[in-house]
Enzyme design. Structure first.
Site, PDB file in Angstrom:
ATOM      1  N   ASP A   1     111.124  46.028  45.307  1.00 23.09           N
ATOM      2  CA  ASP A   1     111.836  45.328  46.377  1.00 23.09           C
ATOM      3  C   ASP A   1     112.835  46.275  47.042  1.00 23.09           C
ATOM      4  O   ASP A   1     113.252  47.261  46.446  1.00 23.09           O
ATOM      5  CB  ASP A   1     112.618  44.133  45.815  1.00 23.09           C
ATOM      6  CG  ASP A   1     111.705  43.096  45.196  1.00 23.09           C
ATOM      7  OD1 ASP A   1     110.523  43.036  45.586  1.00 23.09           O
ATOM      8  OD2 ASP A   1     112.183  42.352  44.314  1.00 23.09           O
TER       9      ASP A   1
HETATM   10  N1  URA Z   1     110.338  42.584  39.886  1.00 25.10           N
HETATM   11  C1  URA Z   1     111.164  42.210  40.890  1.00 25.10           C
HETATM   12  O1  URA Z   1     111.609  41.086  40.951  1.00 25.10           O
HETATM   13  N2  URA Z   1     111.439  43.129  41.828  1.00 25.10           N
HETATM   14  C2  URA Z   1     111.002  44.397  41.803  1.00 25.10           C
HETATM   15  O2  URA Z   1     111.325  45.198  42.681  1.00 25.10           O
HETATM   16  C3  URA Z   1     110.159  44.771  40.736  1.00 25.10           C
HETATM   17  C4  URA Z   1     109.837  43.843  39.794  1.00 25.10           C
END
Ligand code: URA
Length: 236
Positions: free
Chosen positions: A105
């Site tokens: 993310d």
């Molecule tokens: N899980 C999440 O919630 N975000 C990420 O970036 C990676 C795994």
């Protein structure tokens, strides 16, 4: 890219030009293969051939693999209208066919693998391969062993029919844990913590399978993977 391949495809790929531009260059007699001017678009070339465009040697760089220490604020996409992408951090020629093997993310930091080897990244991202990804998770609320046990066993995520697969989880201190999961569902770690009534405040990926983020890489820095790191994924 597979060899032998058509000259126009090779030029478009390696010189990063649209096919129309490539054809103009060939028609203008600006392309030479092994010392001969070539005018046929479909001439077959291999990696051993010396291809010149306007006198400059074009070399196919082959399969390449990078690890990046992703900072917050960058998206794991090739293009984005609003944000910088992880590709903006790479100072490398010809990244047209590259992709991220397992996205993070925008607000997650840590290990991102970037390659142009689709087969290799499939071994990382395919749910069937069940490669563990390990995260350091900072939480809003205090962590308790019985809640973390639920993460180990599997929790129901909002909007999903099947619970998460067994995970590895270790409480590090009141508000942080190390969590390893072998799936890659959308926002999975954040949703897992939500499922036990907590919230992620910071998330950092430490490793994918046995490829560990190189601690000498500062945030935003990257390096090529070593042969042995590449083989960690190929080997299985
Ligand atoms: N899980 C999440 O919630 N975000 C990420 O970036 C990676 C795994």
């Amino acid at each position: 890219m597979k060899f032998p391949c058509r000259l126009d495809k090779f030029l478009s790929h390696v010189a990063d030009l649209p096919r129309s531009r490539v054809k103009i260059n060939i028609k203008k007699r600006l392309v030479q293969v092994n010392g001969e001017t070539v005018t046929k678009f479909d001439t077959q070339v291999t990696q051993e051939d010396e291809v010149l465009l306007d006198g400059e040697r074009l070399t196919y760089l082959g399969l390449r693999y990078f690890m990046l220490n992703k900072p917050q604020g960058y998206v794991c996409a090739n293009h984005d209208e609003l944000h910088d992408t992880v590709f903006d951090l790479l100072d490398e020629p010809n990244l047209k066919d590259f992709h991220v093997a397992g996205r993070l993310d925008i607000d997650t930091t840590g290990l991102v693998l970037i390659t142009n080897d689709g087969n290799w990244s499939h071994h990382i991202t395919s749910p069937k391969k069940q490669k563990f990804k390990t995260y350091l998770v900072e939480t809003r609320d205090e962590l308790y062993e019985d809640d973390v046990e639920k993460l180990r066993v599997g929790v129901e995520l909002h909007g999903e029919k099947v619970p998460t697969l067994p995970a590895k989880a270790e409480i590090l201190d009141k508000f942080s844990l190390r969590l390893s999961i072998c799936e890659g569902k959308y926002h999975q770690v954040k949703r897992m913590l939500a499922a036990i009534g907590n919230q992620v405040v910071e998330l950092h990926r430490e490793s994918i399978d046995n490829i560990h983020l190189d601690e000498s890489l500062h945030s935003g820095e990257y390096r090529q993977l070593t042969e042995s790191e590449i083989n960690i994924i190929n080997a299985k």
